[in-house]
Write a protein that holds these residues in place. Structure first.
Motif, mmCIF file in Angstrom:
data_model
loop_
_atom_site.group_PDB
_atom_site.id
_atom_site.type_symbol
_atom_site.label_atom_id
_atom_site.label_comp_id
_atom_site.label_asym_id
_atom_site.label_seq_id
_atom_site.Cartn_x
_atom_site.Cartn_y
_atom_site.Cartn_z
ATOM 1 N N LEU A 262 0.194 -7.216 -9.751
ATOM 2 C CA LEU A 262 -1.205 -7.184 -10.169
ATOM 3 C C LEU A 262 -2.081 -7.653 -9.020
ATOM 4 O O LEU A 262 -1.777 -8.672 -8.386
ATOM 5 C CB LEU A 262 -1.438 -8.081 -11.392
ATOM 6 N N PHE A 263 -3.164 -6.924 -8.750
ATOM 7 C CA PHE A 263 -4.089 -7.326 -7.688
ATOM 8 C C PHE A 263 -5.397 -6.541 -7.825
ATOM 9 O O PHE A 263 -5.461 -5.529 -8.539
ATOM 10 C CB PHE A 263 -3.479 -7.094 -6.302
ATOM 11 N N GLU A 264 -6.447 -7.018 -7.141
ATOM 12 C CA GLU A 264 -7.717 -6.316 -7.128
ATOM 13 C C GLU A 264 -7.619 -5.073 -6.244
ATOM 14 O O GLU A 264 -6.911 -5.074 -5.236
ATOM 15 C CB GLU A 264 -8.842 -7.216 -6.597
ATOM 16 N N LEU A 265 -8.327 -4.032 -6.643
ATOM 17 C CA LEU A 265 -8.368 -2.828 -5.823
ATOM 18 C C LEU A 265 -8.986 -3.174 -4.467
ATOM 19 O O LEU A 265 -10.098 -3.706 -4.399
ATOM 20 C CB LEU A 265 -9.218 -1.755 -6.510
ATOM 21 N N PRO A 266 -8.291 -2.908 -3.369
ATOM 22 C CA PRO A 266 -8.836 -3.238 -2.040
ATOM 23 C C PRO A 266 -10.148 -2.498 -1.772
ATOM 24 O O PRO A 266 -10.382 -1.409 -2.309
ATOM 25 C CB PRO A 266 -7.735 -2.782 -1.072
ATOM 26 N N GLU A 267 -10.992 -3.086 -0.945
ATOM 27 C CA GLU A 267 -12.261 -2.453 -0.595
ATOM 28 C C GLU A 267 -12.045 -1.115 0.108
ATOM 29 O O GLU A 267 -12.910 -0.237 0.060
ATOM 30 C CB GLU A 267 -13.088 -3.387 0.290
ATOM 31 N N THR A 268 -10.910 -0.966 0.761
ATOM 32 C CA THR A 268 -10.611 0.295 1.453
ATOM 33 C C THR A 268 -10.146 1.390 0.498
ATOM 34 O O THR A 268 -9.902 2.519 0.924
ATOM 35 C CB THR A 268 -9.518 0.060 2.510
ATOM 36 N N GLY A 269 -10.004 1.039 -0.807
ATOM 37 C CA GLY A 269 -9.544 2.018 -1.778
ATOM 38 C C GLY A 269 -8.029 2.026 -1.900
ATOM 39 O O GLY A 269 -7.315 1.236 -1.261
ATOM 40 N N ILE A 270 -7.527 2.924 -2.723
ATOM 41 C CA ILE A 270 -6.099 2.955 -3.015
ATOM 42 C C ILE A 270 -5.308 3.811 -2.026
ATOM 43 O O ILE A 270 -4.085 3.646 -1.876
ATOM 44 C CB ILE A 270 -5.871 3.471 -4.458
ATOM 45 N N GLU A 271 -5.978 4.721 -1.305
ATOM 46 C CA GLU A 271 -5.238 5.691 -0.473
ATOM 47 C C GLU A 271 -4.401 5.041 0.632
ATOM 48 O O GLU A 271 -3.211 5.414 0.798
ATOM 49 C CB GLU A 271 -6.212 6.720 0.129
ATOM 50 N N PRO A 272 -4.943 4.085 1.424
ATOM 51 C CA PRO A 272 -4.094 3.472 2.456
ATOM 52 C C PRO A 272 -2.873 2.771 1.871
ATOM 53 O O PRO A 272 -1.778 2.819 2.458
ATOM 54 C CB PRO A 272 -5.037 2.473 3.138
ATOM 55 N N LEU A 273 -3.053 2.134 0.715
ATOM 56 C CA LEU A 273 -1.927 1.462 0.079
ATOM 57 C C LEU A 273 -0.895 2.479 -0.397
ATOM 58 O O LEU A 273 0.323 2.282 -0.221
ATOM 59 C CB LEU A 273 -2.420 0.610 -1.093
ATOM 60 N N LEU A 274 -1.352 3.576 -0.978
ATOM 61 C CA LEU A 274 -0.433 4.614 -1.420
ATOM 62 C C LEU A 274 0.397 5.140 -0.251
ATOM 63 O O LEU A 274 1.615 5.353 -0.380
ATOM 64 C CB LEU A 274 -1.218 5.774 -2.056
ATOM 65 N N HIS A 275 -0.268 5.350 0.860
ATOM 66 C CA HIS A 275 0.435 5.843 2.047
ATOM 67 C C HIS A 275 1.535 4.871 2.464
ATOM 68 O O HIS A 275 2.681 5.288 2.740
ATOM 69 C CB HIS A 275 -0.557 6.048 3.193
ATOM 70 N N ALA A 276 1.213 3.573 2.472
ATOM 71 C CA ALA A 276 2.207 2.565 2.873
ATOM 72 C C ALA A 276 3.357 2.499 1.884
ATOM 73 O O ALA A 276 4.530 2.328 2.275
ATOM 74 C CB ALA A 276 1.526 1.201 2.997
ATOM 75 N N LEU A 277 3.061 2.629 0.596
ATOM 76 C CA LEU A 277 4.109 2.576 -0.432
ATOM 77 C C LEU A 277 5.059 3.768 -0.296
ATOM 78 O O LEU A 277 6.282 3.626 -0.428
ATOM 79 C CB LEU A 277 3.476 2.566 -1.822
ATOM 80 N N ILE A 278 4.475 4.930 -0.049
ATOM 81 C CA ILE A 278 5.306 6.136 0.073
ATOM 82 C C ILE A 278 6.129 6.090 1.358
ATOM 83 O O ILE A 278 7.347 6.357 1.347
ATOM 84 C CB ILE A 278 4.412 7.391 0.036
ATOM 85 N N GLU A 279 5.484 5.736 2.476
ATOM 86 C CA GLU A 279 6.199 5.660 3.754
ATOM 87 C C GLU A 279 7.278 4.582 3.719
ATOM 88 O O GLU A 279 8.319 4.715 4.362
ATOM 89 C CB GLU A 279 5.205 5.364 4.881
ATOM 90 N N GLY A 280 7.044 3.512 2.948
ATOM 91 C CA GLY A 280 8.014 2.421 2.882
ATOM 92 C C GLY A 280 9.055 2.593 1.803
ATOM 93 O O GLY A 280 9.854 1.678 1.549
ATOM 94 N N HIS A 281 9.048 3.774 1.119
ATOM 95 C CA HIS A 281 10.050 4.081 0.085
ATOM 96 C C HIS A 281 10.060 3.015 -1.016
ATOM 97 O O HIS A 281 11.121 2.562 -1.460
ATOM 98 C CB HIS A 281 11.450 4.211 0.714
ATOM 99 N N ALA A 282 8.863 2.662 -1.478
ATOM 100 C CA ALA A 282 8.775 1.662 -2.557
ATOM 101 C C ALA A 282 9.262 2.232 -3.884
ATOM 102 O O ALA A 282 9.748 1.500 -4.739
ATOM 103 C CB ALA A 282 7.332 1.181 -2.702
ATOM 104 N N GLY A 283 9.147 3.546 -4.054
ATOM 105 C CA GLY A 283 9.544 4.150 -5.323
ATOM 106 C C GLY A 283 8.551 3.812 -6.427
ATOM 107 O O GLY A 283 8.877 3.033 -7.330
#
Length: 315
Positions: free
Chosen positions: A259-280
């Motif tokens: 659980l966390f606040e939506l970053p000011e940069t939006g969700i897209e950079p986080l999504l990219h990191a999750l996918i590239e890091g194989h978070a599943g």
């Protein structure tokens, strides 16, 4: 092109009222646009009822001024106002139709016309068969509905309701919400006080949050909620990995989710990191804060707890 000017049904500036040396209302400003459903939200003892009574001219402020439907002396607007006080009062032996007509007569509506309108209003509220039955034969919710119908029978421009949902079950609360919406759709301005946040969130376009006799927030429900950032709920198959470094500093685990606040940069950079890091990614939800969350942020947790206690102990 000239900007459209919003007409105000009620405007108050710097209202102050003391009782026994204690300030019950301490400099309240309120502006209620014509045609709006406007909620005054706060715990018992916050100064809601005192504020409404000053706006209506039932009591005078120690300081400040107010206008009601354009009148600097609010009582002059009384025939165009419907007021349902927190303290309910109907004659138990009076038939429902007569009770509604009588309340209309107090605002200048002829009794014959009041009876005609009462019949129509009772039918629309699903209480047509009770028109000739005495108030004492009604349930509390039905009696409260009859009193509300008496409040609106003279077709007021402004309707003021003090804790109108108090003591009602869910069915009667829904019926009352429907009546309030219908009045607003018909062009009336509705101002009501409540300590139940859900009613304000469902009904109101604008609100004033009052705590300790002061307005802590005045504006739209959307603006109140907009003070808090959306919350993200994230579930992943992987428990660890390089993607963890991309989570915001406020991220914490709760019920198997991040659980966390939506970053000011939006969700897209986080999504990219999750996918590239194989978070599943298994779960990803972005939730806007509710009015309750905004109330806590604006008025404090203690005020919110008092509101909840008020709701639980009310009959």
């Amino acid at each position: 092109m000239r900007a459209e000017v919003t007409r105000l049904a009620i405007e108050a500036r710097g209202l102050v009222k003391s009782f026994g040396g204690r300030r019950a209302v301490d400099g309240i400003d309120i502006a209620v646009p014509e045609g709006a459903i406007y909620g005054v939200l706060g715990p018992n003892g916050a100064g809601k009822t005192t504020t409404l009574r000053m706006l209506l001219g039932i009591i005078d402020p120690d300081e400040g001024h107010r206008t009601l439907l354009g009148e600097a002396q609010p009582l002059r607007a009384a025939p165009r106002v419907g007021y349902l006080p927190e303290e309910r009062g109907l004659y138990p032996s009076m038939p429902c139709q007569e009770a509604i007509a009588f309340m209309g007569a107090l605002r200048g509506l002829p009794l014959k016309e009041g009876r005609r309108r009462a019949t129509t209003l009772l039918g629309e509220a699903g209480l047509g068969e009770w028109a000739g039955k005495p108030i004492r034969s009604l349930s509390k919710g039905m009696a409260q509905t009859v009193q509300l119908l008496g409040t609106i029978v003279h077709q007021p421009r402004l309707i003021v309701l003090d804790e109108p949902f108090s003591g009602l079950d869910a069915l009667n609360q829904g019926r009352l919400e429907g009546l309030i919406r219908a009045q607003a759709e018909g062009g009336a301005t509705v101002l009501f006080s409540t300590h139940v946040i859900a009613h304000a969130e469902r009904l109101c376009e604008r609100i004033a949050i009052i705590a300790g006799g002061r307005v802590r927030f005045e504006g739209s429900v959307a603006d109140a909620r907009g003070r808090l950032r959306p919350q993200v709920r994230l579930g992943t198959r992987s428990e660890d990995g390089p993607w963890r470094a991309a989570l915001p500093a406020d991220a914490h685990r709760e019920g198997g989710l991040w659980l966390f606040e939506l970053p000011e940069t939006g969700i897209e950079p986080l999504l990219h990191a999750l996918i590239e890091g194989h978070a599943g990614i298994e779960t990803l939800a972005i939730e806007r804060p509710g009015l309750h969350d905004a109330f806590v942020a604006i008025a404090g947790q203690a005020a919110a707890d008092t509101m909840r206690e008020d709701e639980e102990v009310r009959p």
